[in-house]
Design a protein around this motif. Structure first.
Motif, PDB file in Angstrom:
ATOM      1  N   SER A  36       0.806  -1.221   0.000  1.00  2.32           N
ATOM      2  CA  SER A  36       0.000   0.000   0.000  1.00  2.32           C
ATOM      3  C   SER A  36       0.834   1.264   0.000  1.00  2.32           C
ATOM      4  CB  SER A  36      -0.901   0.011   1.248  1.00  2.32           C
ATOM      5  OG  SER A  36      -0.143   0.289   2.425  1.00  2.32           O
ATOM      6  N   ALA A  37       2.151   1.147   0.181  1.00  3.61           N
ATOM      7  CA  ALA A  37       2.949   2.291   0.611  1.00  3.61           C
ATOM      8  C   ALA A  37       3.838   2.885  -0.471  1.00  3.61           C
ATOM      9  CB  ALA A  37       3.805   1.897   1.806  1.00  3.61           C
ATOM     10  N   ASP A  38       4.108   4.189  -0.313  1.00  5.83           N
ATOM     11  CA  ASP A  38       5.122   4.889  -1.086  1.00  5.83           C
ATOM     12  C   ASP A  38       6.468   4.865  -0.367  1.00  5.83           C
ATOM     13  OD1 ASP A  38       3.345   6.454  -3.198  1.00  5.83           O
ATOM     14  OD2 ASP A  38       2.367   6.657  -1.253  1.00  5.83           O
ATOM     15  N   ILE A  39       6.429   4.822   0.964  1.00  4.72           N
ATOM     16  CA  ILE A  39       7.618   4.848   1.811  1.00  4.72           C
ATOM     17  C   ILE A  39       7.495   3.701   2.803  1.00  4.72           C
ATOM     18  CG2 ILE A  39       8.943   6.178   3.511  1.00  4.72           C
ATOM     19  CD1 ILE A  39       7.481   8.707   2.280  1.00  4.72           C
ATOM     20  N   VAL A  40       8.521   2.865   2.895  1.00  4.79           N
ATOM     21  CA  VAL A  40       8.489   1.709   3.790  1.00  4.79           C
ATOM     22  C   VAL A  40       9.728   1.704   4.666  1.00  4.79           C
ATOM     23  CG1 VAL A  40       8.647  -0.824   3.908  1.00  4.79           C
ATOM     24  CG2 VAL A  40       7.062   0.262   2.306  1.00  4.79           C
ATOM     25  N   LYS A  41       9.525   1.455   5.961  1.00  3.56           N
ATOM     26  CA  LYS A  41      10.608   1.127   6.882  1.00  3.56           C
ATOM     27  C   LYS A  41      10.394  -0.310   7.319  1.00  3.56           C
ATOM     28  CE  LYS A  41      10.845   1.023  11.074  1.00  3.56           C
ATOM     29  NZ  LYS A  41      10.917  -0.135  12.048  1.00  3.56           N
ATOM     30  N   ILE A  42      11.437  -1.142   7.199  1.00  2.00           N
ATOM     31  CA  ILE A  42      11.297  -2.561   7.492  1.00  2.00           C
ATOM     32  C   ILE A  42      12.612  -3.064   8.067  1.00  2.00           C
ATOM     33  CG2 ILE A  42      11.984  -3.214   5.120  1.00  2.00           C
ATOM     34  CD1 ILE A  42       9.926  -5.480   5.275  1.00  2.00           C
ATOM     35  N   SER A  43      12.546  -3.911   9.085  1.00  3.09           N
ATOM     36  CA  SER A  43      13.778  -4.492   9.615  1.00  3.09           C
ATOM     37  C   SER A  43      14.266  -5.588   8.671  1.00  3.09           C
ATOM     38  CB  SER A  43      13.536  -5.076  11.007  1.00  3.09           C
ATOM     39  OG  SER A  43      12.766  -6.268  10.925  1.00  3.09           O
ATOM     40  N   ASP A  44      15.549  -5.936   8.782  1.00  4.99           N
ATOM     41  CA  ASP A  44      16.051  -6.985   7.896  1.00  4.99           C
ATOM     42  C   ASP A  44      15.364  -8.320   8.173  1.00  4.99           C
ATOM     43  OD1 ASP A  44      17.338  -7.245  10.357  1.00  4.99           O
ATOM     44  OD2 ASP A  44      19.357  -7.308   9.520  1.00  4.99           O
ATOM     45  N   GLU A  45      15.049  -8.611   9.446  1.00  6.80           N
ATOM     46  CA  GLU A  45      14.323  -9.860   9.739  1.00  6.80           C
ATOM     47  C   GLU A  45      12.955  -9.879   9.071  1.00  6.80           C
ATOM     48  OE1 GLU A  45      15.564  -7.813  12.039  1.00  6.80           O
ATOM     49  OE2 GLU A  45      16.812  -8.925  13.480  1.00  6.80           O
ATOM     50  N   GLU A  46      12.243  -8.741   9.127  1.00  7.48           N
ATOM     51  CA  GLU A  46      10.931  -8.653   8.487  1.00  7.48           C
ATOM     52  C   GLU A  46      11.052  -8.754   6.972  1.00  7.48           C
ATOM     53  OE1 GLU A  46       8.779  -5.771  11.826  1.00  7.48           O
ATOM     54  OE2 GLU A  46       9.899  -4.897  10.157  1.00  7.48           O
ATOM     55  N   LEU A  47      12.061  -8.131   6.424  1.00  9.17           N
ATOM     56  CA  LEU A  47      12.287  -8.196   4.975  1.00  9.17           C
ATOM     57  C   LEU A  47      12.446  -9.636   4.518  1.00  9.17           C
ATOM     58  CD1 LEU A  47      12.994  -6.776   2.237  1.00  9.17           C
ATOM     59  CD2 LEU A  47      15.380  -6.825   3.011  1.00  9.17           C
ATOM     60  N   PHE A  48      13.269 -10.396   5.229  1.00 14.93           N
ATOM     61  CA  PHE A  48      13.506 -11.781   4.835  1.00 14.93           C
ATOM     62  C   PHE A  48      12.245 -12.628   5.038  1.00 14.93           C
ATOM     63  CE2 PHE A  48      18.065 -10.783   6.309  1.00 14.93           C
ATOM     64  CZ  PHE A  48      18.354 -10.182   5.087  1.00 14.93           C
ATOM     65  N   ALA A  49      11.503 -12.354   6.120  1.00 15.11           N
ATOM     66  CA  ALA A  49      10.276 -13.121   6.379  1.00 15.11           C
ATOM     67  C   ALA A  49       9.221 -12.853   5.310  1.00 15.11           C
ATOM     68  CB  ALA A  49       9.726 -12.775   7.765  1.00 15.11           C
ATOM     69  N   LEU A  50       9.043 -11.596   4.930  1.00 14.08           N
ATOM     70  CA  LEU A  50       7.993 -11.260   3.965  1.00 14.08           C
ATOM     71  C   LEU A  50       8.347 -11.679   2.546  1.00 14.08           C
ATOM     72  CD1 LEU A  50       6.828  -7.715   5.147  1.00 14.08           C
ATOM     73  CD2 LEU A  50       5.794  -9.936   5.627  1.00 14.08           C
ATOM     74  N   SER A  51       9.618 -11.654   2.218  1.00 19.25           N
ATOM     75  CA  SER A  51      10.029 -11.994   0.857  1.00 19.25           C
ATOM     76  C   SER A  51      10.308 -13.476   0.674  1.00 19.25           C
ATOM     77  CB  SER A  51      11.281 -11.207   0.469  1.00 19.25           C
ATOM     78  OG  SER A  51      12.393 -11.638   1.250  1.00 19.25           O
ATOM     79  N   GLY A  52      10.657 -14.179   1.767  1.00 19.43           N
ATOM     80  CA  GLY A  52      11.075 -15.569   1.670  1.00 19.43           C
ATOM     81  C   GLY A  52      12.472 -15.726   1.111  1.00 19.43           C
ATOM     82  N   LEU A  53      13.227 -14.632   1.046  1.00 13.81           N
ATOM     83  CA  LEU A  53      14.588 -14.643   0.500  1.00 13.81           C
ATOM     84  C   LEU A  53      15.568 -14.154   1.559  1.00 13.81           C
ATOM     85  CD1 LEU A  53      13.737 -13.055  -2.965  1.00 13.81           C
ATOM     86  CD2 LEU A  53      14.085 -15.489  -2.461  1.00 13.81           C
ATOM     87  N   ASP A  54      16.848 -14.523   1.414  1.00 11.57           N
ATOM     88  CA  ASP A  54      17.818 -14.158   2.445  1.00 11.57           C
ATOM     89  C   ASP A  54      18.942 -13.264   1.928  1.00 11.57           C
ATOM     90  OD1 ASP A  54      19.240 -15.971   0.958  1.00 11.57           O
ATOM     91  OD2 ASP A  54      19.416 -17.476   2.548  1.00 11.57           O
ATOM     92  N   GLU A  55      18.841 -12.748   0.717  1.00 14.44           N
ATOM     93  CA  GLU A  55      19.796 -11.774   0.195  1.00 14.44           C
ATOM     94  C   GLU A  55      19.064 -10.447   0.100  1.00 14.44           C
ATOM     95  OE1 GLU A  55      22.064  -9.141  -1.694  1.00 14.44           O
ATOM     96  OE2 GLU A  55      20.287  -9.843  -2.797  1.00 14.44           O
TER      97      GLU A  55
END
Length: 327
Positions: free
Chosen positions: A193-212
């Protein structure tokens, strides 16, 4: 940042949960003591924005009695407009019991079942307030119950129609969710929904399913997204736009606790982006905004609590002045 067509009364309106954080405050004999501190990520961001000198408002719902009063009065004390916070007659204000490890890193046990903000309905949303805001800031916890999820979705639609930007912090809290997949779905919806996102690296990996990190950011990227900031705690952050990526180191400070650090980062990030033109944002400007946001998070780590102690510009300036930039 240009918002053509908006007669702006507020720089940022935050929508979402308001929570009383029960933070460890020592012991009395064998008994652990806790201090009741106002919090909740969207409310912390609203307070952070106001303490940076911008105009902020809050949309939420709190319970009756003292705890709801504390949240509203703390926001008012920070300079936040609170008229769009409704009061429940019976539903209680949410609680979060905070635990801290030896480094001051926090974890939460949240008590939200049937809480006031989870039953915030779309028909009580102040649409005029949202229409006259440059940014609507949201999270993902409000998407966890059908009534409040509809309120958030309608608020985003109103903001979009008015030409406002959406900022989002997924702020995943596994302890709240019976179904991890449902949690991830709300996080992805917030990002989408967003134009601007703040996300922790743990959340990034969890939401994407990727680790790079680069691959994970690309997996979540969408055409509307302008800036994604991936935070790494004491190690700083990495900021992404469609055209470039900048890495920003963290700051060495004496940590009291890390409650509210991400929210202080978010408030400073939004404030920095509001002071520029996103269509002309270049790598040096983004790096400066990111460094200041990391400094805001670091200042927050030196203070106990969150909403009532979000950093002001002077404290951030002092840390920046006393910390040379690394080449």
């Amino acid at each position: 940042m240009s918002n053509d067509g908006i007669s702006s009364r507020f720089d940022v309106t935050a929508l979402g949960e308001l929570v009383i954080d029960m933070i460890p405050a020592g012991r009395s004999g064998a008994d652990a003591l806790y201090a009741a501190r106002p919090g909740g990520a969207p409310g912390n961001v609203a307070a952070g924005i106001a303490r940076l000198g911008l105009r902020a408002a809050m949309v939420s719902r709190v319970g009756p009695g003292h705890l709801g009063n504390v949240l509203i009065e703390t926001l008012k004390g920070a300079g936040v407009e609170t008229r769009a916070i409704s009061r429940a007659e019976v539903d209680t204000t949410a609680l979060a019991v905070v635990s801290l490890d030896s480094r001051g890193d926090r974890d939460f046990a949240l008590y939200r079942e049937g809480c006031a903000d989870s039953r915030m309905a779309a028909d009580v949303i102040d649409r005029d307030l949202i229409r006259t805001s440059r940014v609507l800031h949201v999270g993902s916890l409000t998407l966890g119950t059908p009534v409040s999820a509809e309120a958030q979705r309608q608020a985003i639609a109103v903001a979009r129609d008015a030409g406002a930007l959406i900022s989002a912090d997924p702020n995943l809290r596994p302890a709240v969710w019976h179904d991890p997949n449902a949690m991830l779905a709300t996080g992805r919806e917030a990002v989408a929904s967003a134009d601007i996102v703040k996300i922790s690296d743990e959340e990034l990996f969890a939401l994407s399913g990727l680790d790079e990190p680069g691959d994970a950011v690309r997996a979540l990227w969408h055409p509307r997204l302008k800036v994604m900031a991936v935070t790494r705690g004491a190690d700083g952050a990495e900021l992404f736009t469609p055209d470039f990526t900048v890495a920003v180191p963290g700051f060495v400070v004496g940590v009291v606790d890390t409650v509210g650090c991400g929210d202080a980062f978010m408030a400073s990030l939004i404030a920095g982006l509001l002071a520029t033109d996103l269509s002309r944002l270049d790598a040096p400007s983004l790096a400066a905004i990111g460094r200041r946001a990391c400094a805001a998070g670091a200042v927050m780590a030196t203070i106990s609590g969150a909403m009532g102690a979000m950093p002001e510009r002077a404290a951030i300036d002092a840390l920046l002045a006393n910390t040379p930039e690394t080449p």
